[in-house]
Design a protein around this motif. Sequence first.
Motif, PDB file in Angstrom:
ATOM      1  N   ASN A  82      37.636  40.612  35.357  1.00 36.01           N
ATOM      2  CA  ASN A  82      37.503  41.361  36.604  1.00 36.01           C
ATOM      3  C   ASN A  82      38.108  40.597  37.770  1.00 36.01           C
ATOM      4  OD1 ASN A  82      35.514  43.471  35.470  1.00 36.01           O
ATOM      5  ND2 ASN A  82      34.515  41.529  35.001  1.00 36.01           N
ATOM      6  N   SER A  87      44.344  44.065  49.513  1.00 39.25           N
ATOM      7  CA  SER A  87      45.666  44.568  49.160  1.00 39.25           C
ATOM      8  C   SER A  87      46.484  44.833  50.415  1.00 39.25           C
ATOM      9  CB  SER A  87      45.542  45.863  48.351  1.00 39.25           C
ATOM     10  OG  SER A  87      44.724  45.669  47.218  1.00 39.25           O
ATOM     11  N   SER A  98      40.797  46.435  46.540  1.00 44.65           N
ATOM     12  CA  SER A  98      40.979  46.958  45.186  1.00 44.65           C
ATOM     13  C   SER A  98      40.152  46.180  44.178  1.00 44.65           C
ATOM     14  CB  SER A  98      42.461  46.914  44.794  1.00 44.65           C
ATOM     15  OG  SER A  98      42.939  45.579  44.810  1.00 44.65           O
ATOM     16  N   TYR A  99      39.923  46.823  43.037  1.00 47.11           N
ATOM     17  CA  TYR A  99      39.209  46.220  41.914  1.00 47.11           C
ATOM     18  C   TYR A  99      40.109  46.322  40.682  1.00 47.11           C
ATOM     19  CZ  TYR A  99      36.052  46.010  37.896  1.00 47.11           C
ATOM     20  OH  TYR A  99      35.466  45.706  36.687  1.00 47.11           O
ATOM     21  N   ASP A 100      40.304  45.203  39.981  1.00 50.99           N
ATOM     22  CA  ASP A 100      41.182  45.141  38.820  1.00 50.99           C
ATOM     23  C   ASP A 100      40.358  44.745  37.594  1.00 50.99           C
ATOM     24  OD1 ASP A 100      44.460  44.741  38.404  1.00 50.99           O
ATOM     25  OD2 ASP A 100      43.241  43.710  36.913  1.00 50.99           O
ATOM     26  N   ARG A 101      40.623  45.420  36.454  1.00 48.57           N
ATOM     27  CA  ARG A 101      39.846  45.167  35.237  1.00 48.57           C
ATOM     28  C   ARG A 101      40.774  45.076  34.033  1.00 48.57           C
ATOM     29  NH1 ARG A 101      35.059  43.658  32.558  1.00 48.57           N
ATOM     30  NH2 ARG A 101      34.953  44.787  30.582  1.00 48.57           N
ATOM     31  N   SER A 112      45.672  46.326  31.703  1.00 47.26           N
ATOM     32  CA  SER A 112      44.716  46.317  32.807  1.00 47.26           C
ATOM     33  C   SER A 112      44.840  47.572  33.663  1.00 47.26           C
ATOM     34  CB  SER A 112      44.912  45.069  33.685  1.00 47.26           C
ATOM     35  OG  SER A 112      46.177  45.111  34.315  1.00 47.26           O
ATOM     36  N   ARG A 114      43.680  49.213  37.709  1.00 46.05           N
ATOM     37  CA  ARG A 114      43.235  48.892  39.056  1.00 46.05           C
ATOM     38  C   ARG A 114      42.906  50.173  39.807  1.00 46.05           C
ATOM     39  NH1 ARG A 114      46.775  46.721  44.280  1.00 46.05           N
ATOM     40  NH2 ARG A 114      46.369  48.692  45.298  1.00 46.05           N
ATOM     41  N   THR A 128      45.555  54.026  42.161  1.00 47.44           N
ATOM     42  CA  THR A 128      45.214  53.431  40.873  1.00 47.44           C
ATOM     43  C   THR A 128      46.472  52.948  40.170  1.00 47.44           C
ATOM     44  OG1 THR A 128      44.090  53.814  38.750  1.00 47.44           O
ATOM     45  CG2 THR A 128      45.323  55.645  39.671  1.00 47.44           C
ATOM     46  N   ASP A 215      48.367  41.417  46.398  1.00 46.90           N
ATOM     47  CA  ASP A 215      46.924  41.354  46.226  1.00 46.90           C
ATOM     48  C   ASP A 215      46.468  39.906  46.221  1.00 46.90           C
ATOM     49  OD1 ASP A 215      46.936  44.088  45.951  1.00 46.90           O
ATOM     50  OD2 ASP A 215      46.660  44.091  43.773  1.00 46.90           O
TER      51      ASP A 215
END
Length: 220
Positions: A82, A87, A98-101, A112, A114, A128, A215
């Motif tokens: 995670n 950004s 943002s959130y990245d997984r 991945s 985002r 996204t 980012d």
Amino acid sequence: MRYLFLLICLCMAFASQAQDLIYKNDGKIIGAKILRTDSSFVYFRHTEPPKQLDSIAQSEVSKVEFDYSQKAFKSSKPFSRNAVSVSIGGTSVLLGISYDRIIGQERNYHFSGRIGIGSLSRQTNINTHLSFNFYLNKVRTQFFEVGAGLAIPLNERNSIDYYNLYLTAPILGYRIQRYEGFFFRVYVSGLYMRRPASANSWISDVLYIPTIGLDLGYSF
């Protein structure tokens, strides 16, 4: 005394050859110096020349025997899947969060996704990304990224009057994602925007803007 000295030399010779053993599911045994492990891979250096760095998936390993006289070995933390970041540019247009997984992890790359919220003046968007990240170094902290994205404005900007559809071009980028801590990502993309036909023209206007995104955040 001479025999005692010879015995000591032999013991030292065997100790210098001490190694870890990796037992594979197919019955093969790899002599190695294990550097670290995570939930998916074992990272090691071969003991046979040219003693190159390598890795093997945990699913291919039946067991591992460590030479416990080598106390330098320490198991590392699992790979950080995670990341949260601030950004700038890109599909955030100007500024966003943002959130990245990491969704899936393979031997040579990981996959991945985002999701983020971006803004420009009076307009806000949800964006996204989906991307493949190919490892650039043995310790798997630097990646070459290929993917695509989508940005959808939540409200119109009347001053420009582009309507509710932003599509991004394929994404090409570079990221640093360590096992915990600093997260960095830079990529090139583009915004494809369309405005509906006006009273003066029945043809809709189209605008494409190349863009660079950045980012900066924290992986965990």
